[in-house]
Design an enzyme around this catalytic site. Structure first.
Site, PDB file in Angstrom:
ATOM      1  N   CYS A 177      -0.933   3.837   2.222  1.00 46.67           N
ATOM      2  CA  CYS A 177      -0.024   3.874   3.807  1.00 46.67           C
ATOM      3  C   CYS A 177       1.441   4.487   4.256  1.00 46.67           C
ATOM      4  CB  CYS A 177      -0.084   2.349   3.956  1.00 46.67           C
ATOM      5  SG  CYS A 177      -2.093   1.879   3.169  1.00 46.67           S
ATOM      6  N   ASP A 178       1.986   4.113   2.963  1.00 43.91           N
ATOM      7  CA  ASP A 178       3.015   3.352   3.386  1.00 43.91           C
ATOM      8  C   ASP A 178       4.525   4.623   2.412  1.00 43.91           C
ATOM      9  OD1 ASP A 178       2.916   1.665   5.591  1.00 43.91           O
ATOM     10  OD2 ASP A 178       2.865  -0.027   4.113  1.00 43.91           O
TER      11      ASP A 178
ATOM     12  N   CYS B 123       0.756  -1.302   0.055  1.00 40.01           N
ATOM     13  CA  CYS B 123      -0.020  -0.281  -0.431  1.00 40.01           C
ATOM     14  C   CYS B 123       1.043   1.146   0.307  1.00 40.01           C
ATOM     15  CB  CYS B 123      -1.052  -0.019   0.761  1.00 40.01           C
ATOM     16  SG  CYS B 123      -1.902   1.634   0.914  1.00 40.01           S
TER      17      CYS B 123
END
Ligand code: NAP
Length: 311
Positions: free
Chosen positions: A140-141, A137
């Site tokens: 997200c990261d 992701c």
């Protein structure tokens, strides 16, 4: 019935576009549906930085923001959203029984919108380095990779879209694809090829991810020449497709060989009163708009099912 046992006319499992759309339609039919969010509120769409192909948002809309709007609209009409996850279902008799983290539900009708999860490469080092360089992701990261060098695996829309997103942070983004031609659509291909931070390695697979405390390199193999090389990178983002989250229903709902729930055109499964929508039942389209449409259709049909029963 104890306080953590609930009886509802309609229970929806999953909080992605299909789940919230089903909840909206069922709530407007005054069925006071329950919706169990699962572990990922908003579903996969909520992990997308910008959604540019959902009608009504000419400038695009944040995935998480769209999820919040879906939820608000469903709740406004009376849907009850619970931050809970189903662990076991019994669809052999009605009302259906659904055991969750916090209790048990009995539901006259069930709409399964449990979505899908990213497929792993299944190479040595991958599982060990998740969260330490290995990610599924970018939204997200991605921010952890500011001024770092990253790899992206895959040649579909997700790989290119996420690679483009990663160029906000990373100094270089190298896309490793197992074939010569990309699967992604022309707009994303053009954007990625024109981006100076993005490079491509074709006809190549990742065979291992190495690192001690965090990722240090990936081992690559050219599938045409057999040549093996190593590629030093701080992170690797894997976007090679998804698998439906339907294990919970194995042996109870009819599925295809990949685990997608089989429905007819009315979103009905093989069990009367159980409907499925969104990516758990859709190996073809997998778009926010198509999932939302399927969710609405499932709720309309489930409502008719209940009406037919009550005469
Ligand atoms: P996808 O279209 O199935 O693409 C998966 C990619 O991973 C393919 O390029 C595939 O290679 C590669 N791959 C599969 N297994 C692999 C393995 N074991 N090792 C190495 N590579 C592997 O999946 P997706 O990109 O997640 O997209 C899913 C759906 O969502 C699609 O319908 C897509 O159009 C849609 N989507 C749309 C948007 C958008 O419209 N903006 C954004 C994201 C996703 P091959 O090409 O060789 O098969």
């Amino acid at each position: 019935m104890s306080t953590n046992e609930h009886h509802v006319k309609m229970l929806i499992l999953g909080s992605g576009p299909a789940g919230f759309s089903a909840a909206l339609y069922a709530a407007r039919a005054e069925l006071a549906p329950g919706l169990l969010s699962g572990t990922q509120l908003g579903g996969q769409a909520a992990l997308t930085y910008t959604i540019e192909n959902y009608p009504g948002f000419p400038e695009g809309v944040g995935g998480a923001q769209l999820g919040e709007l879906f939820q608000k609209q469903a709740e406004h009409f009376g849907a009850r959203v619970e931050f809970d996850t189903a662990n076991k279902v019994d669809l052999s008799t009605r009302p259906f029984k659904i055991e969750t983290d916090t209790g048990e539900y009995q539901a006259d009708t069930l709409i399964v919108t449990t979505g899908a999860s990213p497929i792993h490469l299944n190479v040595p080092g991958e599982d060990m380095l998740v969260g330490r360089g290995v990610s599924y992701c970018a939204t997200c990261d991605g921010a952890f990779f500011k001024d770092k060098k990253v790899l992206v695996v895959g040649g579909g829309d997700s790989a290119l879209e996420e690679a483009l997103f990663l160029t906000r942070y990373a100094t270089s983004v190298t896309i490793v694809h197992r074939r010569e031609e990309l699967r992604a659509g022309p707009i994303l291909q053009k954007r990625a090829k024109e981006n100076p931070k993005i490079a491509f390695i074709f006809n190549t697979v990742v065979t291992e991810i190495r690192g001690k405390d965090k990722m240090e390199m990936a081992l690559l193999k050219n599938v045409k020449t057999g040549e093996e090389t190593s590629f030093t990178a701080d992170g690797i983002f894997i976007f090679i497709g998804h698998t439906p989250n339907t294990q919970l229903f194995e042996g109870q709902l009819k599925m295809d060989s990949h685990g997608y729930i089989e429905t007819d055109m009315l979103m009905q499964t093989n069990v009367p009163g159980v409907f499925a929508a969104g990516e758990a039942a859709d190996p073809h389209f997998r778009q926010v708009i198509t999932s939302a449409g399927m969710g609405a259709a499932a709720a309309i049909q489930a409502t008719r099912f209940l009406e037919a029963e009550s005469g």
